[in-house]
Write a protein that holds these residues in place. Structure first.
Motif, PDB file in Angstrom:
ATOM      1  N   ILE A 251     -13.167 -11.869  17.099  1.00 41.64           N
ATOM      2  CA  ILE A 251     -13.309 -11.124  18.276  1.00 41.64           C
ATOM      3  C   ILE A 251     -12.636  -9.877  18.399  1.00 41.64           C
ATOM      4  O   ILE A 251     -11.294 -10.002  18.186  1.00 41.64           O
ATOM      5  CB  ILE A 251     -13.188 -11.883  19.571  1.00 41.64           C
ATOM      6  N   ASP A 252     -13.145  -8.849  18.611  1.00 36.42           N
ATOM      7  CA  ASP A 252     -12.148  -7.207  18.803  1.00 36.42           C
ATOM      8  C   ASP A 252     -11.505  -7.290  17.297  1.00 36.42           C
ATOM      9  O   ASP A 252     -10.000  -6.680  17.714  1.00 36.42           O
ATOM     10  CB  ASP A 252     -11.673  -7.320  20.000  1.00 36.42           C
ATOM     11  N   ALA A 253     -11.675  -7.707  16.386  1.00 35.43           N
ATOM     12  CA  ALA A 253     -10.725  -7.691  15.085  1.00 35.43           C
ATOM     13  C   ALA A 253     -10.796  -6.157  14.565  1.00 35.43           C
ATOM     14  O   ALA A 253     -11.954  -5.759  13.961  1.00 35.43           O
ATOM     15  CB  ALA A 253     -11.137  -8.656  14.102  1.00 35.43           C
ATOM     16  N   VAL A 254      -9.614  -5.733  14.506  1.00 31.33           N
ATOM     17  CA  VAL A 254      -9.801  -4.119  13.924  1.00 31.33           C
ATOM     18  C   VAL A 254      -8.466  -3.823  12.962  1.00 31.33           C
ATOM     19  O   VAL A 254      -7.340  -4.742  13.097  1.00 31.33           O
ATOM     20  CB  VAL A 254      -9.385  -3.172  15.186  1.00 31.33           C
ATOM     21  N   GLU A 255      -8.845  -3.655  11.750  1.00 34.51           N
ATOM     22  CA  GLU A 255      -7.609  -3.431  10.860  1.00 34.51           C
ATOM     23  C   GLU A 255      -7.305  -1.876  10.695  1.00 34.51           C
ATOM     24  O   GLU A 255      -6.430  -1.407  10.306  1.00 34.51           O
ATOM     25  CB  GLU A 255      -8.339  -3.818   9.415  1.00 34.51           C
TER      26      GLU A 255
ATOM     27  N   PHE B 144      -6.303  -7.929   6.826  1.00 32.51           N
ATOM     28  CA  PHE B 144      -6.652  -9.385   6.991  1.00 32.51           C
ATOM     29  C   PHE B 144      -8.018  -9.369   6.265  1.00 32.51           C
ATOM     30  O   PHE B 144      -8.750 -10.415   5.892  1.00 32.51           O
ATOM     31  CB  PHE B 144      -6.930 -10.124   8.342  1.00 32.51           C
ATOM     32  N   SER B 145      -8.754  -8.285   5.844  1.00 29.87           N
ATOM     33  CA  SER B 145      -9.979  -8.241   5.592  1.00 29.87           C
ATOM     34  C   SER B 145     -10.279  -8.727   4.163  1.00 29.87           C
ATOM     35  O   SER B 145     -11.425  -9.148   3.836  1.00 29.87           O
ATOM     36  CB  SER B 145     -10.644  -6.848   5.531  1.00 29.87           C
ATOM     37  N   GLU B 146      -9.262  -8.730   3.444  1.00 34.55           N
ATOM     38  CA  GLU B 146      -9.564  -9.091   2.129  1.00 34.55           C
ATOM     39  C   GLU B 146      -9.456 -10.908   1.816  1.00 34.55           C
ATOM     40  O   GLU B 146      -9.904 -11.493   0.933  1.00 34.55           O
ATOM     41  CB  GLU B 146      -8.577  -8.929   1.098  1.00 34.55           C
ATOM     42  N   GLU B 147      -9.038 -11.376   3.149  1.00 36.04           N
ATOM     43  CA  GLU B 147      -8.725 -12.847   3.052  1.00 36.04           C
ATOM     44  C   GLU B 147      -9.820 -13.677   4.114  1.00 36.04           C
ATOM     45  O   GLU B 147     -10.056 -14.852   3.750  1.00 36.04           O
ATOM     46  CB  GLU B 147      -7.286 -13.139   3.603  1.00 36.04           C
ATOM     47  N   ILE B 148     -10.396 -12.816   5.164  1.00 31.06           N
ATOM     48  CA  ILE B 148     -11.264 -13.666   6.088  1.00 31.06           C
ATOM     49  C   ILE B 148     -12.912 -13.391   5.630  1.00 31.06           C
ATOM     50  O   ILE B 148     -13.072 -12.232   5.326  1.00 31.06           O
ATOM     51  CB  ILE B 148     -10.782 -13.045   7.566  1.00 31.06           C
ATOM     52  N   ARG B 149     -13.397 -14.493   5.570  1.00 28.96           N
ATOM     53  CA  ARG B 149     -15.081 -14.241   5.727  1.00 28.96           C
ATOM     54  C   ARG B 149     -15.579 -14.902   6.675  1.00 28.96           C
ATOM     55  O   ARG B 149     -15.517 -16.274   6.980  1.00 28.96           O
ATOM     56  CB  ARG B 149     -15.330 -14.904   4.214  1.00 28.96           C
TER      57      ARG B 149
ATOM     58  N   GLY C  59     -15.656  -1.192   9.493  1.00 27.77           N
ATOM     59  CA  GLY C  59     -15.084  -1.800   8.115  1.00 27.77           C
ATOM     60  C   GLY C  59     -14.849  -3.537   8.044  1.00 27.77           C
ATOM     61  O   GLY C  59     -15.123  -4.077   6.903  1.00 27.77           O
ATOM     62  N   VAL C  60     -14.525  -3.851   9.273  1.00 27.88           N
ATOM     63  CA  VAL C  60     -14.414  -5.310   9.267  1.00 27.88           C
ATOM     64  C   VAL C  60     -15.688  -5.879   9.255  1.00 27.88           C
ATOM     65  O   VAL C  60     -15.822  -7.115   8.529  1.00 27.88           O
ATOM     66  CB  VAL C  60     -13.677  -5.682  10.571  1.00 27.88           C
ATOM     67  N   ILE C  61     -16.817  -5.451   9.798  1.00 25.10           N
ATOM     68  CA  ILE C  61     -18.156  -6.102   9.714  1.00 25.10           C
ATOM     69  C   ILE C  61     -18.447  -6.041   8.290  1.00 25.10           C
ATOM     70  O   ILE C  61     -19.001  -7.061   7.721  1.00 25.10           O
ATOM     71  CB  ILE C  61     -18.991  -5.088  10.464  1.00 25.10           C
ATOM     72  N   LYS C  62     -18.377  -4.882   7.637  1.00 25.20           N
ATOM     73  CA  LYS C  62     -18.680  -4.856   6.138  1.00 25.20           C
ATOM     74  C   LYS C  62     -17.856  -5.793   5.203  1.00 25.20           C
ATOM     75  O   LYS C  62     -18.366  -6.293   4.449  1.00 25.20           O
ATOM     76  CB  LYS C  62     -18.602  -3.428   5.698  1.00 25.20           C
ATOM     77  N   LYS C  63     -16.532  -5.870   5.390  1.00 29.16           N
ATOM     78  CA  LYS C  63     -15.909  -6.648   4.544  1.00 29.16           C
ATOM     79  C   LYS C  63     -15.729  -8.087   4.934  1.00 29.16           C
ATOM     80  O   LYS C  63     -15.621  -8.770   3.942  1.00 29.16           O
ATOM     81  CB  LYS C  63     -14.236  -5.930   4.668  1.00 29.16           C
ATOM     82  N   CYS C  64     -15.941  -8.203   6.071  1.00 30.07           N
ATOM     83  CA  CYS C  64     -15.265  -9.766   6.631  1.00 30.07           C
ATOM     84  C   CYS C  64     -16.451 -10.801   6.789  1.00 30.07           C
ATOM     85  O   CYS C  64     -16.741 -12.016   6.836  1.00 30.07           O
ATOM     86  CB  CYS C  64     -14.531  -9.832   7.697  1.00 30.07           C
ATOM     87  N   LEU C  65     -17.843 -10.048   7.230  1.00 26.73           N
ATOM     88  CA  LEU C  65     -18.838 -10.973   7.569  1.00 26.73           C
ATOM     89  C   LEU C  65     -19.717 -11.608   6.427  1.00 26.73           C
ATOM     90  O   LEU C  65     -19.910 -10.747   5.458  1.00 26.73           O
ATOM     91  CB  LEU C  65     -19.801 -10.094   8.515  1.00 26.73           C
ATOM     92  N   LYS C  66     -19.703 -12.740   6.380  1.00 25.22           N
ATOM     93  CA  LYS C  66     -20.457 -13.445   5.275  1.00 25.22           C
ATOM     94  C   LYS C  66     -21.918 -13.118   5.308  1.00 25.22           C
ATOM     95  O   LYS C  66     -22.415 -12.493   6.270  1.00 25.22           O
ATOM     96  CB  LYS C  66     -20.442 -15.118   5.359  1.00 25.22           C
TER      97      LYS C  66
ATOM     98  N   LYS D  80     -23.494 -13.865  11.351  1.00 20.31           N
ATOM     99  CA  LYS D  80     -24.144 -13.166  12.453  1.00 20.31           C
ATOM    100  C   LYS D  80     -23.037 -12.263  13.254  1.00 20.31           C
ATOM    101  O   LYS D  80     -22.128 -12.765  13.609  1.00 20.31           O
ATOM    102  CB  LYS D  80     -24.829 -14.221  13.134  1.00 20.31           C
ATOM    103  N   LEU D  81     -23.680 -11.388  13.578  1.00 19.19           N
ATOM    104  CA  LEU D  81     -22.892 -10.544  14.831  1.00 19.19           C
ATOM    105  C   LEU D  81     -23.676 -11.101  15.978  1.00 19.19           C
ATOM    106  O   LEU D  81     -24.682 -11.064  16.466  1.00 19.19           O
ATOM    107  CB  LEU D  81     -23.472  -8.769  14.678  1.00 19.19           C
TER     108      LEU D  81
END
Length: 255
Positions: free
Chosen positions: A22-26, A45-50, A67-74, A78-79
């Motif tokens: 939620i509201d995760a920004v890097e 955190f984006s390299e570690e979280i899926r 960027g978090v959506i692109k890197k972190c979402l499996k 789902k958004l």
């Protein structure tokens, strides 16, 4: 449910082996002209979280990071999006699966419930708060809401909130650089308002977010407070609180 505080207003939840952001920004670089430099090292955190689910309260870039959506979402993630933001989010989300909810509409999957509720943005843009609940824990995330008259109603309609993550920096913004007239009225909850809001939500604990990391002497002027102010306000309002530092993990069972 496990809870981790991320940068600024971001949190990570783990429930039923599912990861929720939620509201995760890097990357805060886009807002550097108005926020200034971060006063502490940012968590990468984006390299570690899926993530299985990503939510955000609004589209300010200190709460919404493409960027978090692109890197972190499996790939099958789902958004989960408040309907008021759907048309804007679709411009950025591509082919990502999206669950769109009206205010107070509920989506449940894997015994986790998601619900957007009323919030009010400090500069008049679209915003919601989020309630996320599993079998043991209910979390309220308030983005950078200002004080509004719905906290009483939200508290009555959403009982048993454990943790209310609310902004506390009571920031005065001068965004004339992007065409907004200056106002001396804070554009997010200040400390006392956040304690009062958590109290009206009947939350076990207020967890302060959206403070300490950024300040700009001209454009972004937060209200400052210390541990003594936290204790004093907690006693005055009769509201418990806990502090999570960026990166710190809270495992349910805190007392």
């Amino acid at each position: 449910m496990e809870i981790q505080k991320l940068n600024w207003a971001g949190i990570k939840l783990i429930s039923q082996d599912k990861i929720i952001l939620i509201d995760a920004v890097e990357d805060f670089s886009y807002y550097k002209p108005v926020l200034g430099d971060a006063v502490e090292n940012l968590i990468e955190f984006s390299e570690e979280i899926r993530a299985d689910y990503i939510l955000f309260t609004h589209l300010h870039l200190d709460h919404f990071d493409q960027g978090v959506i692109k890197k972190c979402l499996k790939k099958d993630g789902k958004l989960i999006v408040y309907s008021g933001l759907e048309s804007f989010v679709r411009k950025y989300a591509g082919e990502v699966e999206m669950i769109v909810l009206d205010l107070n509409e509920i989506f449940t999957e894997h015994n986790i419930t998601f619900k957007p509720v009323f919030a009010m943005d400090g500069v008049g843009e679209i915003q919601s708060s989020w309630i996320v609940e599993d079998e043991s824990t209910k979390v309220f995330h308030g983005g950078d809401t200002i004080w509004h008259n719905q906290f009483w109603k939200l508290g009555k309609e959403n009982p048993n909130i454990d943790y209310a993550f609310l902004p506390v920096n009571g920031v005065v913004v001068n965004f004339e650089i992007i065409g907004l007239e200056y106002s001396p009225v804070p554009a997010s909850l200040n400390l006392k308002e956040a304690f009062a809001a958590a109290h009206l939500l009947h939350a076990r604990y207020l967890v302060p977010i959206h403070y300490g990391l950024f300040a700009h002497k001209k454009c972004y002027i937060p209200q400052l407070f210390d541990d003594g102010d936290l204790r004093k306000t907690s006693e005055e309002v009769g509201q418990g609180y806990l502090i999570l530092k960026d990166g710190e993990m809270l495992t349910e069972g805190y007392s």
